[in-house]
Design an enzyme around this catalytic site. Structure first.
Site, PDB file in Angstrom:
ATOM      1  N   ASP A  33       0.817  -1.218   0.000  1.00 34.77           N
ATOM      2  CA  ASP A  33       0.000   0.000   0.000  1.00 34.77           C
ATOM      3  C   ASP A  33       0.852   1.270   0.000  1.00 34.77           C
ATOM      4  O   ASP A  33       0.303   2.375  -0.020  1.00 34.77           O
ATOM      5  CB  ASP A  33      -0.988   0.004   1.177  1.00 34.77           C
ATOM      6  CG  ASP A  33      -0.319  -0.113   2.538  1.00 34.77           C
ATOM      7  OD1 ASP A  33       0.707  -0.803   2.649  1.00 34.77           O
ATOM      8  OD2 ASP A  33      -0.836   0.473   3.514  1.00 34.77           O
ATOM      9  N   HIS A  34       2.161   1.107  -0.013  1.00 30.38           N
ATOM     10  CA  HIS A  34       3.063   2.261  -0.084  1.00 30.38           C
ATOM     11  C   HIS A  34       3.908   2.290  -1.361  1.00 30.38           C
ATOM     12  O   HIS A  34       4.560   3.298  -1.631  1.00 30.38           O
ATOM     13  CB  HIS A  34       3.984   2.275   1.148  1.00 30.38           C
ATOM     14  CG  HIS A  34       3.255   2.484   2.431  1.00 30.38           C
ATOM     15  ND1 HIS A  34       3.260   3.670   3.130  1.00 30.38           N
ATOM     16  CD2 HIS A  34       2.454   1.654   3.153  1.00 30.38           C
ATOM     17  CE1 HIS A  34       2.507   3.559   4.219  1.00 30.38           C
ATOM     18  NE2 HIS A  34       2.020   2.337   4.247  1.00 30.38           N
ATOM     19  N   HIS A  83      -3.189   7.470   7.265  1.00 34.44           N
ATOM     20  CA  HIS A  83      -3.171   6.005   7.279  1.00 34.44           C
ATOM     21  C   HIS A  83      -4.305   5.490   8.167  1.00 34.44           C
ATOM     22  O   HIS A  83      -4.112   4.660   9.058  1.00 34.44           O
ATOM     23  CB  HIS A  83      -1.806   5.495   7.776  1.00 34.44           C
ATOM     24  CG  HIS A  83      -1.474   4.105   7.332  1.00 34.44           C
ATOM     25  ND1 HIS A  83      -1.770   2.997   8.090  1.00 34.44           N
ATOM     26  CD2 HIS A  83      -0.876   3.630   6.224  1.00 34.44           C
ATOM     27  CE1 HIS A  83      -1.351   1.916   7.476  1.00 34.44           C
ATOM     28  NE2 HIS A  83      -0.807   2.264   6.323  1.00 34.44           N
TER      29      HIS A  83
END
Length: 308
Positions: A67-68, A269
């Protein structure tokens, strides 16, 4: 100097929050944009903004969870297809170089600009006459870094009225005097620019952390920061779960900002388990600890003011 939140969610994309990516716009300072993390569909998020991929000069990856980083190969390719020609540098943990090289090789993506990939360790990872960037390790399931961006102090304001009293009229000499140089006037007098500058303008500090448990390095990186961007995956009641999954709560993010003496905290986040109706309460949980806490949302922008 402006923050633009392109994605503020955790783990997987959601309707109201894409996965992590933050742009630090330095258009006035250096005509460039720095990107922090590049989750899936980051380039789609960029389409809804005025940001131009060719302006992206540096990308700082906090860690290698999908997800990064899953948006990185696509963005690198699109930057080339859209006419980007200037050098781009990607910083990140060990493994980021292999991820990029394999992705571009298998997809036969040929970039039309120089790409430099730097696998970093703790310490100063970039420095020039205007900025420096420090990295420190955080406490997460994978090797993870937080970044501290330090703007160097700027010369004070040129005291124009005093110069006019000295008979120095506006013109090319002002630029040299503004840089603190000594110039000679037509009548033979020497003028030292340093004598006509106001107090220097302190540089700003922006701290952007990757995923992490509450830890001392997070506090150190955030010391006296003008802006701290801190993950808050869970609410304050889920501290045990946060620790189990190597994340932080809203309360812990507030505690980090308070201990560090930061000026403003942005929570990001955010887990998709928290519906929009609960965002205000999440923000309040951090504010109970650190009053200058704000919930980041996708496409939120914040201009970081100059210090007085």
């Amino acid at each position: 100097m402006e923050l633009l939140f392109l994605g503020t969610g955790a783990g997987v994309p959601a309707k109201l929050r894409n996965v992590t990516s933050i742009a630090l716009k330095l258009l006035e300072e250096r005509g460039a944009v720095w990107l922090f993390d590049c989750g899936e569909a980051t380039q789609h998020q960029i389409l809804h903004t005025s940001l131009k991929p060719r302006r992206i000069e540096k990308i700082f990856i906090t860690h290698l969870h999908g997800d990064h980083i899953y948006g990185l190969p696509g963005l690198l390719g699109s930057r080339s297809f859209q006419g980007g020609e200037t050098k781009l540098t990607v910083y990140g943990p060990k493994g980021i170089k292999e991820f990029i090289e394999v992705s571009l090789s298998i997809s036969r993506t040929h970039l039309q600009y120089p790409l430099d990939v730097v696998e970093i360790e703790e310490g100063v990872i970039f420095q020039d006459e205007g900025f420096s960037v420090e990295a420190m390790g955080l406490d997460h399931a994978l090797p993870t870094f937080g970044y501290r961006v330090i703007e160097k102090d700027k010369p004070g304001v040129l005291q124009v009225d005093q110069l006019r009293e000295w008979g120095v009229q506006p013109g090319p000499l002002y630029k040299k005097l503004k840089c603190g140089e000594t110039v000679r006037l037509e009548d033979g007098r020497e003028v030292d620019g340093k004598d006509f500058l106001g107090p220097s303008i302190p540089g700003r500090v922006v701290t952007i952390l990757g995923d992490t448990r509450f830890c001392s390095n997070a506090v150190e990186l955030s010391k006296d920061a003008d802006v701290l961007v801190h993950e808050a995956t869970f609410n304050r009641d889920q501290e045990e779960m946060a620790r189990e999954y190597y994340h932080s709560t809203t309360k812990q993010a507030g505690e980090t900002a308070l201990l560090a003496g930061a000026r403003r905290l942005f929570l990001t986040h955010i887990s998709s388990r928290y519906a929009k109706e609960s965002w205000e309460e999440l923000e309040k949980e951090a504010r109970d600890i650190f009053p200058e806490s704000y919930m980041a949302r996708d496409f939120m922008e914040y201009v970081i003011p100059l210090k007085k």
